[in-house]
Scaffold this motif. Structure first.
Motif, mmCIF file in Angstrom:
data_model
loop_
_atom_site.group_PDB
_atom_site.id
_atom_site.type_symbol
_atom_site.label_atom_id
_atom_site.label_comp_id
_atom_site.label_asym_id
_atom_site.label_seq_id
_atom_site.Cartn_x
_atom_site.Cartn_y
_atom_site.Cartn_z
ATOM 1 N N ASN A 270 46.491 41.901 35.459
ATOM 2 C CA ASN A 270 45.701 40.465 34.955
ATOM 3 C C ASN A 270 45.027 40.932 33.565
ATOM 4 O O ASN A 270 43.778 40.927 33.854
ATOM 5 C CB ASN A 270 44.909 39.785 35.902
ATOM 6 N N ASN A 344 46.759 36.344 34.541
ATOM 7 C CA ASN A 344 47.854 36.996 34.939
ATOM 8 C C ASN A 344 48.545 37.521 33.797
ATOM 9 O O ASN A 344 49.082 36.588 32.676
ATOM 10 C CB ASN A 344 48.774 35.928 35.776
ATOM 11 N N THR A 350 55.664 37.459 37.566
ATOM 12 C CA THR A 350 54.358 37.180 37.855
ATOM 13 C C THR A 350 54.039 35.788 37.832
ATOM 14 O O THR A 350 52.876 35.160 38.056
ATOM 15 C CB THR A 350 53.418 37.883 36.580
ATOM 16 N N ALA A 372 47.906 32.680 31.758
ATOM 17 C CA ALA A 372 48.965 33.132 32.727
ATOM 18 C C ALA A 372 50.178 32.620 32.391
ATOM 19 O O ALA A 372 50.193 31.508 31.698
ATOM 20 C CB ALA A 372 48.427 32.832 34.211
#
Length: 458
Positions: A270, A344, A350, A372
């Motif tokens: 992350n 992320n 992921t 993310a």
């Protein structure tokens, strides 16, 4: 009223160990008695971990049986000393080589992880507990994934039904854990270990729909008959007091600034790199906006992540770096922030990750600034008030959304009175889901319950 049933959690991470990985089991243990299940916990007496948080002990009910077993692991200070993220050797080639050899030896010999050094005492303590007190189900939770192996070993020995709880996926964690460095032998060995654990399982539990599907496929390929399902992580309203006035703490930057906070560990899975790049872009296109912005980071940070944050030095944005803080203080930081940063990295698989802190961010009722890949976490938070969704590779969008968030704060726009439809993520509701799974697991298993006279003593 029927007497409570009892579940044994095999969990290396348990209070007073701190960090986000502790909360899932802790909150299950807290709320399961309301649904007819008492808990026992097999955990470690001398954990080799970076964080301790005594404040979490308040969640453990009086009826909980806790057995702690010694591990042969070295202390965390020694682990950190040989960590690949440490740069203290500063050009000392011999020391760097020695550290590299130590990591390689550990990664080769200790499969699947260094916590396997807990097994010798933990297995004996687990069998002793199961001999003394009948248990209906075992839940082994990982990471560390050696706990899944330990749970499978106990289940095979006793015949007690087994649930494997994957807080993270085994292969994703191995790919990105700091200092992990998987080689061919380690991959081969761990594939065998995971397959053997899955074959012993009666049920498989994950934390997201996508993870449940992926682990279910792995189980089928391993020849396991276990069905995979998921129960999200969640939040506990008891951690969010409704009385008292919350005040934004001033870290010398002024409380008028728009505060974007990240609470947790920063590492390669992350990385804060996309946000730093977006701020660097704003420093060129809208430098005056950055004078109204503060980035607050609370928790562990790998050295490479701190180095990325260092690039903000000299810019007009304020940066506040805090170490790990106790859970109650972390909650206060969340609730007094203007937005909460969810990160992320854009890496294979992921998209399936939903960070445990997502649900605590929800309960803080502050807008979530997501950076993310589009996936499960987007689906969870996209309809919450003030949510901003950005992909890590799109720096222009991150910069634009951050600029808009700062402008909204300047204009007095906030989401304090918005409707937050999040009750289904209450830890109590999730414990009820687990109790239903425990009932199914116990009732569908044809093996007799085991007690003192039926478990071998060797």
């Amino acid at each position: 009223m029927p007497s409570p049933r009892r579940v044994l959690f095999v969990s290396y991470l348990f209070p007073p160990v701190g960090g986000v990985g502790v909360h899932r089991v802790t909150k299950f243990v807290k709320y399961l008695p309301e649904f007819g299940w008492e808990s026992s916990v097999l955990t470690v007496s001398n954990p080799s971990v970076p964080l301790l948080d005594d404040s979490l002990n308040k969640d453990i009910p009086a009826g909980t049986i806790i057995r702690r077993a010694k591990t042969y692991e070295p202390g965390y200070a020694l682990k950190k000393a040989v960590s690949g993220s440490q740069q203290s050797s500063q050009g000392n080639w011999i020391l760097k080589q020695a550290k590299g050899l130590a990591r390689k030896a550990g990664n080769t010999l200790l499969q699947p992880d260094s916590q396997v050094l807990w097994h010798h005492h933990a297995y004996r303590a687990g069998l002793k507990l199961l001999r003394e007190i009948p248990h209906d189900v075992i839940i082994a939770t990982g990471p560390p994934f050696s706990s899944l192996i330990l749970g499978a070993k106990l289940a095979r020995k006793t015949g007690v039904p087994l649930i494997l709880d994957y807080r993270d996926e085994w292969d994703i964690s191995n790919a990105y854990w700091e200092n992990k460095g998987q080689g061919k032998f380690a991959n081969w060995m761990q594939n065998r270990q995971q397959a053997k654990a899955l074959q012993a399982a009666n049920r498989i539990l994950a934390t997201t729909p996508s993870s449940a599907a992926a682990i279910g496929t792995t189980a089928i390929n391993a020849g396991s008959q276990a069905h995979a399902t998921y129960i999200y992580n969640g939040f506990d309203p008891d951690d969010y007091p409704t009385s008292g006035t919350l005040t934004k703490k001033d870290y010398g930057n002024g409380t008028h600034r728009f505060r974007l906070s990240f609470i947790g560990t920063l590492w390669n899975l992350n990385s804060i790199e996309p946000v730093v790049r977006a701020i660097e872009l704003l420093s060129v296109t809208h430098p005056q906006l950055l004078e109204e912005c503060e980035v607050l980071l609370a928790g562990r940070r790998m050295e490479d992540q701190d180095a990325i944050v260092d690039r903000l030095n000299g810019l007009s944005v304020a940066v506040t770096r805090l170490p790990f803080v106790e859970h109650r203080e972390a909650i206060e930081l969340m609730r007094t922030s203007d937005a909460l940063l969810m990160l992320n990295s854009d890496l294979p698989k992921t998209k399936r990750i939903v960070n445990a802190k997502t649900f605590e961010y929800m309960a803080a009722e502050r807008p979530i600034f997501v950076v993310a890949p589009e996936g499960d976490v987007w689906d969870l938070v996209r309809h919450l008030p003030g949510t901003r969704l950005c992909e890590p590779r799109n720096i222009n969008v991150i910069a634009s959304e951050l600029a808009l968030a700062i402008e909204e704060q300047r204009c007095g726009i906030n989401y304090q009175d918005a409707h937050w439809d999040i009750q289904k993520y209450h830890r109590k509701a999730l414990a009820e889901q687990l109790a239903n799974l425990l009932n199914e697991t116990r009732n569908t298993d044809e093996s007799p319950l085991y007690s003192e006279n039926s478990i071998p003593n060797h």
